[in-house]
Design an enzyme around this catalytic site. Structure first.
Site, PDB file in Angstrom:
ATOM      1  N   ILE A  85      -8.417 -73.869   0.446  1.00 26.75           N
ATOM      2  CA  ILE A  85      -8.005 -74.202  -0.920  1.00 26.75           C
ATOM      3  C   ILE A  85      -8.702 -75.477  -1.383  1.00 26.75           C
ATOM      4  O   ILE A  85      -9.133 -75.588  -2.537  1.00 26.75           O
ATOM      5  CB  ILE A  85      -6.480 -74.337  -0.985  1.00 26.75           C
ATOM      6  N   THR A 126      -8.473 -83.945   0.084  1.00 26.57           N
ATOM      7  CA  THR A 126      -8.430 -83.899   1.545  1.00 26.57           C
ATOM      8  C   THR A 126      -8.433 -82.450   2.034  1.00 26.57           C
ATOM      9  O   THR A 126      -7.991 -81.541   1.341  1.00 26.57           O
ATOM     10  CB  THR A 126      -7.182 -84.614   2.082  1.00 26.57           C
ATOM     11  N   GLY A 127      -8.960 -82.250   3.229  1.00 30.43           N
ATOM     12  CA  GLY A 127      -8.871 -80.935   3.874  1.00 30.43           C
ATOM     13  C   GLY A 127      -9.934 -79.934   3.491  1.00 30.43           C
ATOM     14  O   GLY A 127      -9.714 -78.724   3.620  1.00 30.43           O
ATOM     15  N   ALA A 128     -11.113 -80.394   3.059  1.00 28.11           N
ATOM     16  CA  ALA A 128     -12.162 -79.467   2.607  1.00 28.11           C
ATOM     17  C   ALA A 128     -13.217 -79.264   3.691  1.00 28.11           C
ATOM     18  O   ALA A 128     -14.412 -79.432   3.460  1.00 28.11           O
ATOM     19  CB  ALA A 128     -12.809 -79.980   1.326  1.00 28.11           C
ATOM     20  N   SER A 183       4.571 -76.349   1.379  1.00 26.41           N
ATOM     21  CA  SER A 183       4.946 -75.042   1.903  1.00 26.41           C
ATOM     22  C   SER A 183       6.411 -75.063   2.283  1.00 26.41           C
ATOM     23  O   SER A 183       6.947 -76.102   2.663  1.00 26.41           O
ATOM     24  CB  SER A 183       4.102 -74.703   3.137  1.00 26.41           C
ATOM     25  N   TYR A 219       5.417 -77.946  11.167  1.00 24.07           N
ATOM     26  CA  TYR A 219       4.667 -77.857   9.909  1.00 24.07           C
ATOM     27  C   TYR A 219       5.610 -77.859   8.711  1.00 24.07           C
ATOM     28  O   TYR A 219       5.476 -78.677   7.797  1.00 24.07           O
ATOM     29  CB  TYR A 219       3.814 -76.594   9.914  1.00 24.07           C
TER      30      TYR A 219
END
Length: 250
Positions: free
Chosen positions: A17, A9-11, A152, A161
């Site tokens: 990353i 996910t998130g590409a 994180s 976040y």
């Protein structure tokens, strides 16, 4: 020979990353499904090569003989995570590795975070991730699979976040125990500060001054660890939160 399938996910941008992980796993023999959210990437203006968008990554992977599919997905929508896993599985086969590299990240502190922002961070980073883990486990091949989530500990001045990532940590640790009978390992990677388009010059200099290794992390640094964790060599590692940050957290 059938290649294993990874869902990442998130590409959405070439400097993420997730993009580095996708290309690294492709070179290791994985077929790749990857998600992105075009609206978020455009709104955040975090850089990357505009000529290398998700369609370009899909084409690049096809060019080296990898089956690949790009999927636009708003993980804040409750039905989307299951649909995303199903779309990846229908196109490429059962998903053997789930890499959670997406994030909603809009800076705000305790006093200026809005309810809308707080709820969206948890919807994307926490609930969306839980539902992806659930859907992944429900279709995992009989020989098991791998979950790797990026996390994180940055929470000061970035409360929704950081708090939503902290909740994600607990979900993945639970998965390591609850899903072990299915042959699934589950781990977290905290890559520390990696410049994926969010740093200005002052931020970059301040973080570099705290970095004992003498440089900031890169997406490729994180990709190398993920490659190990999803490989057969990483099968005995589970339930761990690995700080892969060049000593930043020491």
């Amino acid at each position: 020979m059938t290649r294993p399938v990874a869902l990442i996910t998130g590409a959405g941008r070439s400097n993420t990353i997730a993009w580095a992980i996708a290309t690294a796993l492709a070179s290791d023999g994985w077929d790749i499904a990857f998600s992105h959210l075009g609206d978020y990437d455009r709104r955040m203006s975090l850089g990357g090569d505009p000529d290398r968008d998700p369609a370009a990554l899909e084409a690049e992977l096809h060019a080296i003989g990898v089956r690949a599919i790009a999927l636009d997905a708003d993980l804040a929508e409750p039905a989307v995570p299951a649909r995303l896993v199903a779309a990846a599985s229908d196109a490429l086969g059962p998903v053997r590795a789930l890499v959670l590299s997406h994030a909603q990240s809009v800076d705000s502190g305790l006093l200026d975070t809005t309810l809308e922002s707080f709820d969206r961070h948890f919807a994307v980073n926490t609930r969306g991730s839980w539902l992806l883990v659930k859907a992944f486990a429900e279709q995992v091949p009989s020989d098991g699979g791998r979950i790797v989530a990026l996390t994180s500990d940055h929470v000061v001045g970035n409360v929704p976040y950081g708090a939503s990532k902290g909740a994600l940590d607990r979900i993945v640790i639970a998965a390591a125990r609850e899903l072990a009978p299915l042959g699934i390992t589950a781990n977290l990677v905290n890559p520390g500060p990696v410049d994926t388009g969010w740093m200005d010059d002052a931020t970059r200099a301040a973080l570099l001054a705290q970095q004992p290794s003498g440089r900031l992390g890169t997406p490729d640094d994180t990709a190398r660890l993920v490659r190990f964790l999803v490989s057969d060599d990483g099968r005995w590692v589970t339930g761990q939160l690995v700080h892969s940050d060049g000593g930043f957290s020491v």
